[in-house]
Write a protein that holds these residues in place. Structure first.
Motif, PDB file in Angstrom:
ATOM      1  N   ALA A 154      20.345   1.780 -14.022  1.00  0.00           N
ATOM      2  CA  ALA A 154      19.553   2.697 -13.206  1.00  0.00           C
ATOM      3  C   ALA A 154      18.276   3.063 -13.949  1.00  0.00           C
ATOM      4  O   ALA A 154      18.218   3.039 -15.189  1.00  0.00           O
ATOM      5  N   LEU A 155      17.244   3.398 -13.174  1.00  0.00           N
ATOM      6  CA  LEU A 155      15.944   3.713 -13.758  1.00  0.00           C
ATOM      7  C   LEU A 155      15.506   5.106 -13.339  1.00  0.00           C
ATOM      8  O   LEU A 155      15.849   5.585 -12.252  1.00  0.00           O
ATOM      9  N   VAL A 156      14.696   5.727 -14.209  1.00  0.00           N
ATOM     10  CA  VAL A 156      13.983   6.937 -13.843  1.00  0.00           C
ATOM     11  C   VAL A 156      12.499   6.646 -14.026  1.00  0.00           C
ATOM     12  O   VAL A 156      12.030   6.392 -15.131  1.00  0.00           O
ATOM     13  N   PRO A 157      11.690   6.587 -12.952  1.00  0.00           N
ATOM     14  CA  PRO A 157      10.265   6.250 -13.060  1.00  0.00           C
ATOM     15  C   PRO A 157       9.483   7.387 -13.716  1.00  0.00           C
ATOM     16  O   PRO A 157       9.709   8.565 -13.429  1.00  0.00           O
ATOM     17  N   VAL A 158       8.524   6.983 -14.607  1.00  0.00           N
ATOM     18  CA  VAL A 158       7.590   7.930 -15.208  1.00  0.00           C
ATOM     19  C   VAL A 158       6.190   7.486 -14.800  1.00  0.00           C
ATOM     20  O   VAL A 158       5.790   6.345 -15.048  1.00  0.00           O
ATOM     21  N   ASN A 159       5.417   8.352 -14.185  1.00  0.00           N
ATOM     22  CA  ASN A 159       4.128   8.016 -13.589  1.00  0.00           C
ATOM     23  C   ASN A 159       3.002   8.815 -14.253  1.00  0.00           C
ATOM     24  O   ASN A 159       3.214   9.960 -14.676  1.00  0.00           O
ATOM     25  N   MET A 160       1.790   8.161 -14.291  1.00  0.00           N
ATOM     26  CA  MET A 160       0.655   8.857 -14.901  1.00  0.00           C
ATOM     27  C   MET A 160      -0.642   8.311 -14.304  1.00  0.00           C
ATOM     28  O   MET A 160      -0.756   7.108 -14.017  1.00  0.00           O
ATOM     29  N   PRO A 161      -1.645   9.167 -14.073  1.00  0.00           N
ATOM     30  CA  PRO A 161      -2.926   8.679 -13.536  1.00  0.00           C
ATOM     31  C   PRO A 161      -3.672   7.831 -14.582  1.00  0.00           C
ATOM     32  O   PRO A 161      -3.529   8.049 -15.788  1.00  0.00           O
ATOM     33  N   LEU A 162      -4.466   6.845 -14.127  1.00  0.00           N
ATOM     34  CA  LEU A 162      -5.271   5.976 -14.999  1.00  0.00           C
ATOM     35  C   LEU A 162      -6.748   6.369 -14.907  1.00  0.00           C
ATOM     36  O   LEU A 162      -7.274   6.603 -13.798  1.00  0.00           O
ATOM     37  N   ARG A 163      -7.402   6.423 -16.028  1.00  0.00           N
ATOM     38  CA  ARG A 163      -8.845   6.723 -16.075  1.00  0.00           C
ATOM     39  C   ARG A 163      -9.517   5.715 -17.019  1.00  0.00           C
ATOM     40  O   ARG A 163      -8.944   5.344 -18.046  1.00  0.00           O
ATOM     41  N   ASP A 164     -10.748   5.305 -16.668  1.00  0.00           N
ATOM     42  CA  ASP A 164     -11.452   4.347 -17.524  1.00  0.00           C
ATOM     43  C   ASP A 164     -12.090   5.074 -18.704  1.00  0.00           C
ATOM     44  O   ASP A 164     -11.879   6.286 -18.886  1.00  0.00           O
ATOM     45  N   ASN A 177       0.850  -1.192   0.000  1.00  0.00           N
ATOM     46  CA  ASN A 177       0.000   0.000   0.000  1.00  0.00           C
ATOM     47  C   ASN A 177       0.889   1.246   0.000  1.00  0.00           C
ATOM     48  O   ASN A 177       1.717   1.434   0.897  1.00  0.00           O
ATOM     49  N   VAL A 178       0.709   2.089  -1.008  1.00  0.00           N
ATOM     50  CA  VAL A 178       1.486   3.335  -1.129  1.00  0.00           C
ATOM     51  C   VAL A 178       0.561   4.535  -1.113  1.00  0.00           C
ATOM     52  O   VAL A 178       0.887   5.603  -1.637  1.00  0.00           O
ATOM     53  N   ALA A 179      -0.610   4.381  -0.481  1.00  0.00           N
ATOM     54  CA  ALA A 179      -1.594   5.465  -0.509  1.00  0.00           C
ATOM     55  C   ALA A 179      -1.055   6.732   0.131  1.00  0.00           C
ATOM     56  O   ALA A 179      -1.436   7.842  -0.253  1.00  0.00           O
ATOM     57  N   ASN A 180      -0.186   6.590   1.127  1.00  0.00           N
ATOM     58  CA  ASN A 180       0.335   7.779   1.823  1.00  0.00           C
ATOM     59  C   ASN A 180       1.582   8.360   1.155  1.00  0.00           C
ATOM     60  O   ASN A 180       2.159   9.322   1.660  1.00  0.00           O
ATOM     61  N   ASN A 181       2.018   7.783   0.059  1.00  0.00           N
ATOM     62  CA  ASN A 181       3.207   8.294  -0.629  1.00  0.00           C
ATOM     63  C   ASN A 181       2.864   9.629  -1.302  1.00  0.00           C
ATOM     64  O   ASN A 181       1.899   9.716  -2.056  1.00  0.00           O
ATOM     65  N   PRO A 182       3.631  10.696  -1.019  1.00  0.00           N
ATOM     66  CA  PRO A 182       3.331  12.004  -1.616  1.00  0.00           C
ATOM     67  C   PRO A 182       3.321  11.961  -3.142  1.00  0.00           C
ATOM     68  O   PRO A 182       2.537  12.672  -3.775  1.00  0.00           O
ATOM     69  N   LEU A 183       4.193  11.140  -3.727  1.00  0.00           N
ATOM     70  CA  LEU A 183       4.238  11.072  -5.178  1.00  0.00           C
ATOM     71  C   LEU A 183       2.937  10.499  -5.721  1.00  0.00           C
ATOM     72  O   LEU A 183       2.400  10.985  -6.730  1.00  0.00           O
ATOM     73  N   PHE A 184       2.401   9.435  -5.054  1.00  0.00           N
ATOM     74  CA  PHE A 184       1.125   8.838  -5.482  1.00  0.00           C
ATOM     75  C   PHE A 184       0.017   9.873  -5.442  1.00  0.00           C
ATOM     76  O   PHE A 184      -0.778  10.016  -6.378  1.00  0.00           O
ATOM     77  N   GLN A 185      -0.037  10.634  -4.365  1.00  0.00           N
ATOM     78  CA  GLN A 185      -1.076  11.656  -4.233  1.00  0.00           C
ATOM     79  C   GLN A 185      -0.895  12.761  -5.273  1.00  0.00           C
ATOM     80  O   GLN A 185      -1.875  13.275  -5.828  1.00  0.00           O
ATOM     81  N   GLN A 186       0.356  13.098  -5.550  1.00  0.00           N
ATOM     82  CA  GLN A 186       0.632  14.162  -6.528  1.00  0.00           C
ATOM     83  C   GLN A 186       0.201  13.726  -7.927  1.00  0.00           C
ATOM     84  O   GLN A 186      -0.396  14.505  -8.679  1.00  0.00           O
ATOM     85  N   VAL A 187       0.494  12.471  -8.288  1.00  0.00           N
ATOM     86  CA  VAL A 187       0.143  11.984  -9.632  1.00  0.00           C
ATOM     87  C   VAL A 187      -1.371  11.934  -9.801  1.00  0.00           C
ATOM     88  O   VAL A 187      -1.924  12.316 -10.835  1.00  0.00           O
ATOM     89  N   LEU A 188      -2.104  11.416  -8.781  1.00  0.00           N
ATOM     90  CA  LEU A 188      -3.566  11.342  -8.881  1.00  0.00           C
ATOM     91  C   LEU A 188      -4.183  12.719  -9.035  1.00  0.00           C
ATOM     92  O   LEU A 188      -5.246  12.875  -9.644  1.00  0.00           O
ATOM     93  N   ALA A 189      -3.514  13.747  -8.442  1.00  0.00           N
ATOM     94  CA  ALA A 189      -4.068  15.101  -8.503  1.00  0.00           C
ATOM     95  C   ALA A 189      -3.773  15.779  -9.834  1.00  0.00           C
ATOM     96  O   ALA A 189      -4.248  16.886 -10.082  1.00  0.00           O
ATOM     97  N   SER A 190      -2.984  15.140 -10.694  1.00  0.00           N
ATOM     98  CA  SER A 190      -2.614  15.770 -11.967  1.00  0.00           C
ATOM     99  C   SER A 190      -3.173  14.958 -13.115  1.00  0.00           C
ATOM    100  O   SER A 190      -3.648  13.845 -12.944  1.00  0.00           O
TER     101      SER A 190
END
Length: 736
Positions: free
Chosen positions: A154-164, A124-137
């Protein structure tokens, strides 16, 4: 062959060695420039390399943004079951080899698909600031860089919100973009041995390292300190520095900031050993130094042999002749008249010097005669002053008994006037013997300049005109004779600077100098005397030396080099300042600044009346070796009511005074006397009677009297020739 440290041979070798100093300096400069150029090349190369790495990283991130945006549109990814999502990830990964560890996080913050490890499912990463930031964008966002390990880059993560399909938020997708460009950088850049390449962030976390290092994935406090240090010196984005790397080796370090999440700092750096950067310049430096030393050695050997053959043999001949001359053999000659060049000139100069020795000895005898003449002139002036004192005093006494209508009255005035004018001759004689005093009094300089200009008509040719402009009406405390001589000296120099004729301008004006005038004198009232000519001017190298004693540019026998130094000394003694401005080909201006004064400033108290009643008990002891002066003083003092005792020398006067030494005694003494001088007599009596009134007489400057005596109370000075009134006033001044 032995080389003495002070021998000419050694000095010649040192001179040859010194000739290579510029070449050595030039070689050192070239070596330094070569190293700087090589360093600049290395900096440019590393800057390009890091710029390319930054561009590759930006391209990888941009590609990751497109990939994650595309994957987020796949139904199985944004709305499918975990199994459908995993199958979609496997299918899509075959077309995106740069992607690693795709992960889906549902709306509740639970990882339900993918992940970096199998154990990631259910985290569970619900409290992760990055998770909250991505969902808000609504756009892709970068996550913190992930360090390499033994299995991947080495990796650089790229994150994006999912919508149906209805636009409803269902969670977040995160994919890791491999930093493959780092491997290409270290593989294709042909980095020299000992070179390091790293990717790290500002927390000190080492994300990637070349060559491979077990420290990857670990936090190094020293690395974080380097970030802070670069931030202080303004090199946070990119920079270049020479420093010890974390392994303790000194390297040339260049770094470039990479694109990262807001608030974080990630950079790539390359560190290269200096010896690698300077390998080629060092090789060229060794070649240059070897060539320079070899050339210098050959030159020294040639100079050693050539010095003996060409120079030293003739120098030995000159040295032998010098020793003979030093032993008194005036016939010593070098016999090298046929030599040319500097050695020939040296030999000829030596022979000329030996030939002129007798002439120089004659000149020395002539100088001794001049010195004797100066001493004689001083003595003559002293005796002449004594005679003038008797003449002037006797004429004054006679005038008191001869009425103006008497036929002898005018004759007595003529005698007194002629004697007074003769005192000018004694002053000149004293100046010649350097025993004359500096006598100053308030003078109108405009009158003095006009009189000096009249004298100059006798010393300048008809081709030189004299213009006089006097606009000063102030007084100055000056010795008129010395100022007049200074004007004449300047005018003569101006005349000599105009062999074809020209104009000498003598200008006099008043100046009220303030603080910001730019004048060479302090604020106050000044009189400026200028002597200008239209002559050849003075070159700067000569202008610096014109006031040096005995410095002259005139030919032999045409000048002593003392004229301008006497002008400078005279002005300095008067508290003034001399300024010289000259332009070659246009002329010279000499400005003399003298402080102005007023008649009131120099007004003195009225002298005591010579007819003041005196007590009959006052005795005056006169010590004077010249009988006519001694008798004149006796007559003057007795007529004034004094009891007078006479002594022809200091020893007699000392015994007479000690026999009856009391407060009624006044001593009047000359300076130059046989046996005991006047100053010795006065000091001896002052030891016995400190309040003894003393009148000091001398035909010389008062400088001969001790300062302790002249400056004490009860002492008066009178210079010969003096009038009876001057003598009586001096006696009264000493007693008062």
């Amino acid at each position: 062959m032995r080389l003495s440290p002070t021998s000419l041979r050694t000095r010649l070798l040192l001179l040859v060695a010194a000739a290579f100093v510029p070449a050595a300096m030039l070689t050192a400069r070239n070596i330094r420039a070569d190293r700087e150029e090589s360093l600049a090349d290395v900096r440019t190369r590393l800057a390009r390399l890091l710029a390319q790495a930054d561009a590759d990283n930006d391209a990888a991130i941009q590609s990751g943004r497109r990939i994650v945006a595309t994957w987020a549109e796949v139904p199985d990814v944004h709305s499918g079951t975990p199994a459908e999502c995993a199958a979609a990830f496997a299918r899509l990964a075959r077309f995106a080899p740069a992607v690693a560890s795709p992960t889906r996080i549902n709306i509740n913050g639970v990882i339900d698909c993918g992940g970096r490890t199998p154990g990631s499912i259910g985290v569970n990463v619900a409290n992760n600031p990055l998770f909250q930031q991505v969902l808000a964008s609504d756009s892709a966002a970068l996550g913190p860089y992930i360090a390499a390990d033994s299995t991947r880059a080495a990796l650089v993560p790229v994150n994006m919100p999912l919508r149906d399909s209805n636009g409803r938020l269902t969670g977040m997708i995160s994919v890791g973009i491999r930093l493959d460009w780092f491997e290409r950088l270290t593989r294709n850049a042909d980095l020299p041995p000992g070179t390091l390449a790293t990717v790290s962030d500002s927390s000190g976390l080492l994300l990637a390292h070349y060559p491979a290092s077990p420290l990857v994935g670990k936090t190094r406090p020293g690395l974080a300190a380097r970030f802070a240090e670069d931030r202080k010196r303004g090199a946070e984005e990119r920079g270049w520095v020479v420093r010890n790397t974390l392994d303790g080796v000194r390297r040339l370090v260049s770094h470039e900031r990479l694109q990262s999440t807001p608030g974080s700092l990630v950079r790539v750096a390359v560190a290269m050993p200096p010896e690698v950067a300077f390998a080629e310049p060092n090789r060229r430096a060794r070649v240059r130094v070897t060539l320079l030393l070899g050339t210098a050695l050959v030159a020294l050997l040639i100079a050693l042999y050539g010095a003996h053959v060409v120079v030293l043999r003739d120098v030995d001949v000159i040295l032998r002749a010098t020793r003979r001359l030093g032993s008194g053999d005036l016939s010593a000659r070098t016999g090298l008249d046929d030599r040319v060049g500097e050695i020939g000139q040296l030999a000829q100069s030596f022979d000329a010097m030996a030939s002129q020795l007798e002439h120089r000895q004659e000149r020395m005898r002539h100088a001794e005669r001049l010195e004797s003449l100066g001493t004689l002139a001083g003595g003559v002036a002293h005796d002449f002053n004594n005679m003038l004192t008797a003449i002037v005093g006797s004429a004054d006494l006679a005038l008191t008994h001869v009425p103006p209508e008497h036929p002898a009255h005018d004759d007595l005035l003529t005698i007194k006037s002629s004697a007074s004018r003769s005192s000018t001759l004694t002053r000149q004689l004293l100046d010649f013997s350097r025993r004359g005093p500096l006598v100053t009094r308030p003078e109108r300089l405009d009158q003095l300049v006009q009189e000096s200009a009249a004298l100059l008509t006798r010393v300048v040719p008809a081709t030189v005109s004299i213009d006089v402009h006097t606009h000063s009406h102030r007084l100055a405390q000056v010795d008129a004779g010395r100022i007049e001589q200074a004007i004449v000296n300047l005018a003569v120099n101006a005349r000599d600077a105009m062999p074809q004729g020209g104009t000498i301008t003598i200008a006099l004006d008043d100046h009220d100098v303030t603080q910001d005038d730019g004048t060479p004198v302090p604020p106050g009232q000044w009189i400026r005397l200028q002597v200008r000519d239209t002559g050849t001017g003075i070159p700067p190298e000569v202008l610096r030396r014109i006031f040096e004693p005995f410095f002259t540019t005139k030919g032999a026998g045409e000048g002593t080099g003392l004229g301008l130094s006497m002008v400078y000394g005279t002005v300095q003694h008067h508290g003034g300042h001399v300024q010289v401005d000259s332009v070659v080909g246009r002329g010279t201006t000499v400005s003399i600044w003298l402080p102005a004064t007023s008649a009131e400033h120099f007004a003195t108290a009225s002298p005591p009346s010579v007819s003041t009643p005196l007590a009959a008990t006052v005795r005056v002891l006169v010590a004077e070796d010249q009988p006519e002066v001694r008798l004149l003083i006796k007559r003057v003092l007795e007529r004034a009511g004094y009891a007078v005792q006479l002594a022809a020398d200091g020893n007699t006067a000392l015994h007479m005074a000690l026999s009856q030494l009391d407060s009624s005694l006044v001593l009047v003494t000359d300076y130059d006397m046989p046996e005991v001088r006047g100053d010795e007599l006065a000091l001896a009596l002052r030891e016995q009677l400190p309040t003894l009134p003393i009148v000091l007489m001398s035909g010389f400057a008062s400088d001969g009297w001790p300062a302790s005596l002249v400056g004490s109370p009860g002492v008066a000075l009178v210079e010969k020739p003096f009038s009876p009134d001057s003598l009586l006033q001096a006696v009264l001044a000493a007693r008062q």
